[in-house]
Design a protein around this motif. Structure first.
Motif, PDB file in Angstrom:
ATOM      1  N   GLU A  79       0.815  -1.083   0.014  1.00 50.78           N
ATOM      2  CA  GLU A  79       0.180   0.190   0.038  1.00 50.78           C
ATOM      3  C   GLU A  79       0.981   1.346   0.189  1.00 50.78           C
ATOM      4  N   PHE A  80       2.112   1.130   0.692  1.00 47.55           N
ATOM      5  CA  PHE A  80       2.863   2.445   0.960  1.00 47.55           C
ATOM      6  C   PHE A  80       3.637   2.507  -0.661  1.00 47.55           C
ATOM      7  N   VAL A  81       3.922   1.338  -1.275  1.00 47.17           N
ATOM      8  CA  VAL A  81       4.914   1.784  -2.506  1.00 47.17           C
ATOM      9  C   VAL A  81       3.564   2.106  -3.568  1.00 47.17           C
ATOM     10  N   ASN A  82       2.214   1.633  -3.405  1.00 46.38           N
ATOM     11  CA  ASN A  82       1.276   2.162  -4.568  1.00 46.38           C
ATOM     12  C   ASN A  82       0.804   3.492  -4.107  1.00 46.38           C
ATOM     13  N   ARG A  89       7.503   3.070 -12.429  1.00 48.11           N
ATOM     14  CA  ARG A  89       8.329   1.817 -12.137  1.00 48.11           C
ATOM     15  C   ARG A  89       8.997   2.097 -11.271  1.00 48.11           C
ATOM     16  N   PHE A  90       9.523   1.106 -10.563  1.00 43.58           N
ATOM     17  CA  PHE A  90      10.448   1.353  -9.475  1.00 43.58           C
ATOM     18  C   PHE A  90      11.566   0.434  -9.120  1.00 43.58           C
ATOM     19  N   LEU A 100      13.499  -9.810   3.070  1.00 44.84           N
ATOM     20  CA  LEU A 100      12.213 -10.514   2.962  1.00 44.84           C
ATOM     21  C   LEU A 100      11.054  -9.950   2.605  1.00 44.84           C
ATOM     22  N   LEU A 101      10.726  -8.746   2.959  1.00 43.63           N
ATOM     23  CA  LEU A 101       9.684  -7.988   2.355  1.00 43.63           C
ATOM     24  C   LEU A 101       9.575  -7.596   0.973  1.00 43.63           C
ATOM     25  N   ALA A 102      11.027  -7.119   0.309  1.00 42.52           N
ATOM     26  CA  ALA A 102      11.341  -6.716  -0.815  1.00 42.52           C
ATOM     27  C   ALA A 102      10.790  -8.342  -1.815  1.00 42.52           C
ATOM     28  N   GLN A 103      11.118  -9.392  -1.293  1.00 40.16           N
ATOM     29  CA  GLN A 103      10.930 -10.596  -2.141  1.00 40.16           C
ATOM     30  C   GLN A 103       9.034 -10.540  -2.131  1.00 40.16           C
ATOM     31  N   GLY A 104       8.730 -10.100  -1.077  1.00 43.27           N
ATOM     32  CA  GLY A 104       6.980 -10.261  -1.156  1.00 43.27           C
ATOM     33  C   GLY A 104       6.637  -9.089  -2.298  1.00 43.27           C
ATOM     34  N   LEU A 105       7.536  -7.906  -2.185  1.00 35.96           N
ATOM     35  CA  LEU A 105       6.934  -6.970  -3.254  1.00 35.96           C
ATOM     36  C   LEU A 105       7.171  -7.398  -4.655  1.00 35.96           C
ATOM     37  N   VAL A 106       8.118  -8.392  -5.044  1.00 33.46           N
ATOM     38  CA  VAL A 106       8.440  -9.010  -6.126  1.00 33.46           C
ATOM     39  C   VAL A 106       7.212  -9.821  -6.549  1.00 33.46           C
ATOM     40  N   TYR A 108       4.013  -9.550  -5.755  1.00 32.33           N
ATOM     41  CA  TYR A 108       3.044  -8.731  -5.982  1.00 32.33           C
ATOM     42  C   TYR A 108       3.081  -7.527  -7.040  1.00 32.33           C
ATOM     43  N   LEU A 109       4.074  -7.115  -7.355  1.00 33.34           N
ATOM     44  CA  LEU A 109       4.617  -5.876  -8.071  1.00 33.34           C
ATOM     45  C   LEU A 109       5.653  -5.780  -8.991  1.00 33.34           C
TER      46      LEU A 109
END
Length: 134
Positions: A79-82, A89-90, A100-106, A108-109
């Motif tokens: 939600e923060f990124v969005n 693009r980012f 670990l959270l960054a991998q979660g972003l991969v 979903y995003l």
């Protein structure tokens, strides 16, 4: 700066301009750990908007009682990124738990991501790695 989603607000700092790169710190640190590590790297590099966020419950960000699982924290980070980078693009850099959270972003995003840097992190092997801790 702070941005709010429902009953939670996250603190973040932006440095520079250009392509957004989200910086996710480790646990139990705050954004200053990533800022101290990354700013020297970007000292002579233009074209990057570094976004250093305090993860929920760390630094100056809220840590509501309901926020208990990695999946919930990841939902807040998505939600923060969005919100902060909208439809741009980012890239993302994550240290330890932030990795670990960054991998979660991969997960979903990925369709909006141009790069990923993982520093001293464990690997998530499946989305179930973001299920409740208990």
């Amino acid at each position: 700066m702070k941005t709010r989603f429902g009953d939670i607000s996250l603190y973040y700092e932006q440095v520079g301009s250009g392509k957004p790169i989200i910086m996710l710190h480790g646990w139990p640190l705050d954004h200053l750990s990533m800022k101290g590590a990354m700013e020297p790297i970007f000292e002579n590099r233009e074209g990057w908007r570094r976004i250093y966020v305090d993860l929920p419950g760390r630094g100056q960000s809220d840590g509501p009682e309901w926020l208990k699982t990695r999946e919930q924290i990841l939902d807040v980070v998505v939600e923060f990124v969005n919100t902060v980078v909208a439809d741009e693009r980012f890239c993302v850099a994550g240290l330890s738990y932030g990795g670990l959270l960054a991998q979660g972003l991969v997960h979903y995003l990925a369709h909006r991501m141009d790069g990923l840097m993982l520093l001293a992190t464990s690997m998530a092997t499946k989305v179930e790695d973001f299920r409740p801790l208990s």
